[in-house]
Design an enzyme around this catalytic site. Structure first.
Site, PDB file in Angstrom:
ATOM      1  N   ASP A 265       7.601   2.473   6.392  1.00  0.00           N
ATOM      2  CA  ASP A 265       6.191   1.792   6.121  1.00  0.00           C
ATOM      3  C   ASP A 265       6.534   0.398   6.851  1.00  0.00           C
ATOM      4  O   ASP A 265       7.174  -0.559   7.127  1.00  0.00           O
ATOM      5  CB  ASP A 265       5.072   1.964   5.241  1.00  0.00           C
ATOM      6  CG  ASP A 265       3.865   1.745   6.195  1.00  0.00           C
ATOM      7  OD1 ASP A 265       3.039   1.939   4.929  1.00  0.00           O
ATOM      8  OD2 ASP A 265       3.314   1.596   6.881  1.00  0.00           O
TER       9      ASP A 265
HETATM   10  C1  GLC Z   1      -0.311   0.868   7.978  1.00  0.00           C
HETATM   11  C2  GLC Z   1      -0.243   2.058   6.605  1.00  0.00           C
HETATM   12  C3  GLC Z   1       0.468   3.220   6.849  1.00  0.00           C
HETATM   13  C4  GLC Z   1       0.233   2.724   9.288  1.00  0.00           C
HETATM   14  C5  GLC Z   1       1.339   1.452   9.025  1.00  0.00           C
HETATM   15  C6  GLC Z   1       1.240   1.219  10.942  1.00  0.00           C
HETATM   16  O1  GLC Z   1      -0.121  -0.873   7.172  1.00  0.00           O
HETATM   17  O2  GLC Z   1       1.013   1.614   5.566  1.00  0.00           O
HETATM   18  O3  GLC Z   1      -0.020   4.502   7.066  1.00  0.00           O
HETATM   19  O4  GLC Z   1       0.714   4.548   9.597  1.00  0.00           O
HETATM   20  O5  GLC Z   1       1.287   0.972   9.037  1.00  0.00           O
HETATM   21  O6  GLC Z   1      -0.426   0.967  11.006  1.00  0.00           O
END
Ligand code: GLC
Length: 738
Positions: A265
């Site tokens: 993430d």
């Molecule tokens: C965010 C989220 C994730 C998302 C990623 C990219 O913090 O937790 O679900 O896909 O970053 O935006």
């Protein structure tokens, strides 16, 4: 003579070069097995090229190998629609004019359809949008279990039950990936709250881990074939889940045989050595988590960038793990952006809008309908009062990474006006002021929701328009702002915000024909539940939200949605809260164990406000007595349960028949019953069908943490057939033989 030899030599050289040029290298030869192609590509890459491939080069892309014609990988949010592009290294909008998408309903609404065909339609449609936008990986769907009604991101997930989530996520994945776009199922694992999300360490026993929190991910891998998984921010056993030995190496790859790519993430990586050895493949978003903002274009500083290369060059790390990461990424590429046979997708189409509308129509849940206030009979209705900010507020903007730039969004008020036209007078009053913001991450809804009137004036106006209306529809609930249904933080209470309870109660005093539509991805408290005859769970329904809501409210569509999570009367009725384990303080312990949602309510004998699986119709369904095709099954057998179901009303409709299993006697504690099957059936008025649900011993099994294995203990069981977890219509005993 010499010239002719030279010419001959040149011609020979030319033909050899031609030969060389025409002979497709193995890694580009789509007739070759993928493993061979991967090894060939890997053998051609330098260490620097391999390092470049395993970490971001921009906000949403990672490097391919330009020298070899291996393309960059582009990621996109989100589970409900294709996120508008941001600049290379900034969260600021790129300002494109060709990236306004169809916003599909939130996944809570999809799950509430209990319709696996619609999950396939959803995945296929959003996959076409991602493909058209040339995205390699869709960062979704999310399948984290609904442990508490306060979790800000529950709207992105599929509810409290692992079986339902497992059954609905698989078709979604297949639909997306049929477009040559990878899904990246998230957030693996135990990301059940937003509070402290970057560092909270989750303590959970193995039974709850394996029976509640992992099944949907396991189904995504083993049945859905997801090409990627996203690690979650939180910790488990003290290690961040984006580089977690237990979850990624032991379980995901070791026990489940996952061959895909693990993506961190954004900002989920915190340690180079762990990132090397603990199962991570691609690092994204480092330092964009707000913990420590890096300098711009700092991609070479990423944990898996120069620091990793330095370790290799100093001989402190080998390249075995690096090659493993690159192999998995190359495999994903060959199945997606290097697959010359994949379709071309489509974007922002009426077909996708219609798909979203169909999902919305079937996801809307009729929770209560006393005195049949619904559906609105337009032949007898002169004036409709529409109250509430959520009747007009755009909900596709906001909520965090799932926020979208929708091509359009029909609000509930617009949907009603479009559907009703001049058949009745519609008057609107805001009733209260909630969130006046209209911008997220640079995407503006264009609405000016600023308000000068006081709460008293707003209430008085609402009561005035409601007083002499034939029916009053209040659109309330939550929205996508902070501490509501939004990423990054959790709600502070179960109650409705912005003093809505007072508005609803006052409206109920002036007009008995009141409908409350809860626009939310979460349960809310309803202290006025006895004063409001009709209640509808309206979800966040995307582009065609207003169209679908209007169709259900006036009866063009007979509602067939069923709740995917329990509505507790009060927060203490929920396991996470009654055990005092939310949100924890850097550490959170899931003391309720496997008893999540209805499992908790039934163990504690707590009557919910509305139960898991609950949903009414404008018609009525009569269930016959369930029968089993055998009294005793062996562990290698299957058993089929049959039940007739009849539409006793005057309107066509659909009903989801639910199968729960009770283990009469078990060596370890088990829930009173658990969902182990469901079938949605459409019945014309007066029609009767027989529904059959077949299960094998897996439906009888529980996870024995001492044996670290799933076990189905011989003995007596009961199959319960119901219209919801608390509306069991019949049951039948059967046994599992030794
Ligand atoms: C965010 C989220 C994730 C998302 C990623 C990219 O913090 O937790 O679900 O896909 O970053 O935006």
């Amino acid at each position: 003579m010499r010239i002719s030899i030279a010419i001959a030599a040149l011609m020979l050289l030319g033909s050899v070069r031609m030969q060389a040029q025409t002979k497709t290298p193995v890694y580009l030869d789509e007739t070759k097995p993928i493993r061979e192609r991967v090894e060939d590509a890997l053998s051609r890459m330098t260490t620097q090229e391999k390092i470049a491939m395993i970490h971001a080069q921009s906000k949403f892309s990672s490097a391919g190998v330009p020298r070899l014609g291996i393309p960059d990988i582009w990621m996109t949010d989100g589970p409900h629609g294709i996120r508008p592009d941001v600049l290379w290294d900034e969260w600021k909008q790129a300002g494109f004019t060709n990236d306004s998408c169809i916003a599909f309903p939130a996944l809570t609404a999809l799950a509430a359809t209990w319709n696996k065909d619609l999950a396939l339609l959803y995945g296929t449609s959003i996959g076409e949008e991602a493909r058209y936008r040339n995205k390699t990986v869709l960062l979704g769907p999310g399948v984290n279990i609904y442990r508490t009604p306060l979790n800000g991101r529950n709207f992105e997930y599929m509810g409290e039950d692992p079986f339902l989530t497992s059954k609905m996520v698989v078709p979604y994945i297949k639909g997306v990936q049929s477009n040559g776009v990878a899904t990246c199922v998230k957030h693996f694992a135990l990301n059940n709250q937003e509070t402290d999300r970057h560092k909270v360490n989750v303590n959970v026993d193995d039974r709850a881990l394996y029976e509640i929190y992992l099944p949907a991910f396991k189904a995504a891998v083993q049945e859905g074939g997801t090409l990627a998984i996203m690690g979650s921010y939180n910790k488990y056993k003290g290690q961040h889940c984006c580089h977690n030995q237990y979850l990624l190496n032991d379980i995901l790859r070791g026990e489940w045989g996952f061959e895909g790519v693990v993506v961190a993430d954004w900002g989920g990586v915190h340690d180079t050595r762990q990132a090397i050895t603990n199962g991570l493949d691609m690092e994204f978003g480092t330092w964009t988590d707000g913990l420590s903002w890096g300098t711009s274009n700092a991609y070479d500083n990423y944990y898996l960038a120069r620091p990793y290369l330095d370790l290799i060059n100093k001989g402190e790390a080998g390249t075995k793990e690096l090659d493993e990461k690159v192999r998995r990424i190359l495999r994903l590429s060959f199945l997606t952006n290097m697959n010359t046979k994949r379709p071309f997708g489509s974007f922002g189409t009426p077909e996708h809008a219609l798909a979203g509308r169909r999902i919305a129509e079937e996801g809307i849940v009729l929770l209560q309908n006393n005195n049949n206030v619904l559906p609105i009979d337009l032949s007898k209705t002169k004036k409709i009062a529409v109250i509430g900010e959520n009747a007009i507020k755009m909900m596709t903007v906001g909520g965090g990474s799932s926020s979208l730039k929708a091509k359009y969004e029909i609000s509930p008020l617009e949907g009603l006006k479009k559907r009703i036209g001049t058949q009745a007078e519609i008057v609107y009053a805001r009733g209260y002021v909630g969130d006046t913001s209209n911008n997220y991450n640079g995407v503006a809804s264009g609405q000016d929701l600023s308000e000068k009137r006081s709460a008293e004036v707003l209430l008085a106006e609402a009561l005035k328009v409601a007083k002499d209306a034939d029916v009053v529809i209040f659109f309330g609930g939550l929205n996508k702002s902070d501490f509501q249904d939004s990423e990054g933080n959790d709600r502070k209470s179960l109650g409705l915000p912005y003093n809505q309870d007072k508005v609803v109660s006052e409206l109920a005093k002036v007009n008995k024909k009141l409908v409350f539509v809860n626009i939310s991805g979460n349960a809310v408290a309803m202290p006025w539940v006895k004063e409001v005859p009709s209640i509808v769970q309206g979800w966040f329904l995307g582009t065609e939200a207003g169209t679908a809501l209007a169709e259900v409210l006036v009866g063009d569509v007979n509602p067939s949605g069923k709740l995917t999570f329990t509505f507790p009367v009060k927060l203490e009725d929920n396991g996470a809260h009654s055990t005092g384990e939310f949100p924890g303080n850097g550490e959170v312990t899931y003391k309720e164990g496997i008893f999540v949602g209805y499992r908790w309510a039934e163990k504690q004998k707590i009557k919910p406000l509305f139960s898991f699986g609950h949903g009414l119709s404008y018609t009525t369904f009569e269930y016959g007595a369930v029968t089993a095709d055998k009294k005793t099954m062996s562990s290698s057998d299957k058993i089929t349960f049959n039940v007739t179901i009849k539409n006793k009303g005057t309107r066509d409709g659909s009903e989801t028949v639910q199968l729960y299993i009770t283990d009469v006697k078990s060596s370890l504690p088990r829930p009173v019953k658990e969902l182990k099957g469901f079938e949605k059936v459409f019945l014309k008025a007066g029609e009767q069908k027989t529904v059959s649900i077949t299960v094998d011993k897996s439906a009888l099994s529980f996870f024995d943490d001492k044996k670290h294995a799933w076990v189905a203990e011989p003995g007596d069981f009961e199959a319960l057939i119901g219209a919801s977890s608390s509306d069991i219509r019949s049951k039948v005993k059967f046994a599992l033989a030794d």
